[in-house]
Design an enzyme around this catalytic site. Structure first.
Site, short mmCIF file in Angstrom:
data_model
loop_
_atom_site.label_atom_id
_atom_site.label_comp_id
_atom_site.label_asym_id
_atom_site.label_seq_id
_atom_site.Cartn_x
_atom_site.Cartn_y
_atom_site.Cartn_z
N ASP A 147 14.98 2.73 -8.64
CA ASP A 147 15.01 1.87 -9.83
C ASP A 147 13.58 1.42 -10.10
O ASP A 147 12.80 2.14 -10.72
CB ASP A 147 15.98 0.72 -9.53
CG ASP A 147 16.11 -0.25 -10.68
OD1 ASP A 147 15.49 -0.05 -11.73
OD2 ASP A 147 16.86 -1.23 -10.54
N ASP A 197 26.66 -0.21 -4.33
CA ASP A 197 27.49 -1.41 -4.36
C ASP A 197 27.15 -2.39 -5.47
O ASP A 197 26.05 -2.37 -6.03
CB ASP A 197 27.33 -2.17 -3.04
CG ASP A 197 25.96 -2.87 -2.96
OD1 ASP A 197 24.94 -2.18 -3.18
OD2 ASP A 197 25.92 -4.08 -2.71
P1 IMP Z 1 14.17 -0.19 -6.23
O1 IMP Z 1 13.40 -0.75 -5.07
O2 IMP Z 1 14.18 -1.14 -7.38
O3 IMP Z 1 13.72 1.20 -6.62
O4 IMP Z 1 15.68 -0.09 -5.85
C1 IMP Z 1 16.02 0.18 -4.57
C2 IMP Z 1 17.45 -0.05 -4.19
O5 IMP Z 1 18.17 -0.97 -4.99
C3 IMP Z 1 18.19 1.24 -4.28
O6 IMP Z 1 17.93 2.05 -3.18
C4 IMP Z 1 19.61 0.75 -4.32
O7 IMP Z 1 20.09 0.55 -3.01
C5 IMP Z 1 19.52 -0.55 -5.09
N1 IMP Z 1 19.86 -0.27 -6.51
C6 IMP Z 1 19.02 -0.05 -7.54
N2 IMP Z 1 19.69 0.20 -8.68
C7 IMP Z 1 21.00 0.16 -8.35
C8 IMP Z 1 22.24 0.38 -9.07
O8 IMP Z 1 22.27 0.69 -10.29
N3 IMP Z 1 23.38 0.26 -8.35
C9 IMP Z 1 23.41 -0.04 -7.03
N4 IMP Z 1 22.31 -0.24 -6.31
C10 IMP Z 1 21.12 -0.14 -6.96
#
Ligand code: IMP
Ligand code: MG
Length: 173
Positions: free
Chosen positions: A99, A155
């Site tokens: 994300d 989740d």
């Molecule tokens: P980031 O660090 O923002 O790239 O996101 C990392 C983590 O957040 C991911 O590995 C997911 O475990 C969780 N995450 C991000 N987006 C979603 C979503 O749409 N649904 C569920 N978990 C999410």
């Protein structure tokens, strides 16, 4: 009120994972592969993916959190660190979804300090438009727009991980 709409069916997910596993098997044929799963979200994807990879590999896990509800807190916490020696290994990080990119960036930085031979990443879903930092995965299952996905390991408040498909989740609270 809670509502969801299917994004990827069980069958669509399995077809895509087979393709990813084939590519990874070819790319890591003569390498010393250590696959690192990012828990908890990657648990189901990780298990299905490694069983379809036909080159020798070792596994390890990070337990990481950064989300509260449907938003990234921006603060990546590592609750459980690796047990395996990373030095000289070809590392493949496996996560459920990218994300903001903060988690992947932080994990790559941590791993770099341990002198692996290479570091790549694989994510089942990629929300490319949400990036806050410059980081990309080398293998991606599906690109998705800015939505909140649940199921197949992902989740909302630690629920819905057991859905065999991936859905867009909407909560009107
Ligand atoms: P980031 O660090 O923002 O790239 O996101 C990392 C983590 O957040 C991911 O590995 C997911 O475990 C969780 N995450 C991000 N987006 C979603 C979503 O749409 N649904 C569920 N978990 C999410
Ligand atoms: Mg995750």
């Amino acid at each position: 009120m809670e509502d969801w709409k299917t994004l990827f069916t069980e069958q669509e997910i399995q077809v895509r994972i087979k393709q990813l596993a084939k590519q990874i098997s070819e790319d890591y044929k003569d390498k010393d592969l250590l696959i690192i799963g990012v828990l908890k979200g990657a648990c189901i994807f990780f298990s299905d993916l490694i069983r379809l990879i036909d080159t020798p590999l070792a596994i390890d896990f990070f337990i990481v959190s950064s989300y509260s509800g449907q938003e990234s807190s921006g603060n990546v916490e590592i609750h459980f660190d690796l047990r395996e020696d990373v030095k000289g290994k070809d590392i493949l990080i496996v996560d459920d979804i990218i994300d903001t990119g903060l988690t992947l960036k932080r994990l790559k930085e941590c791993l770099k300090e341990k002198s692996p031979r290479s570091i790549k990443a694989c994510a089942l879903l990629d929300k490319k438009t949400k990036r806050q930092v410059e980081v990309e995965a080398d293998y991606i299952g599906f690109e998705v727009p800015d939505l909140f996905a649940v199921g197949y390991g992902m989740d909302y408040k630690n629920k819905f991980r057991n859905l065999p498909f991936i859905a867009e989740f909407k909560s009107n609270k």
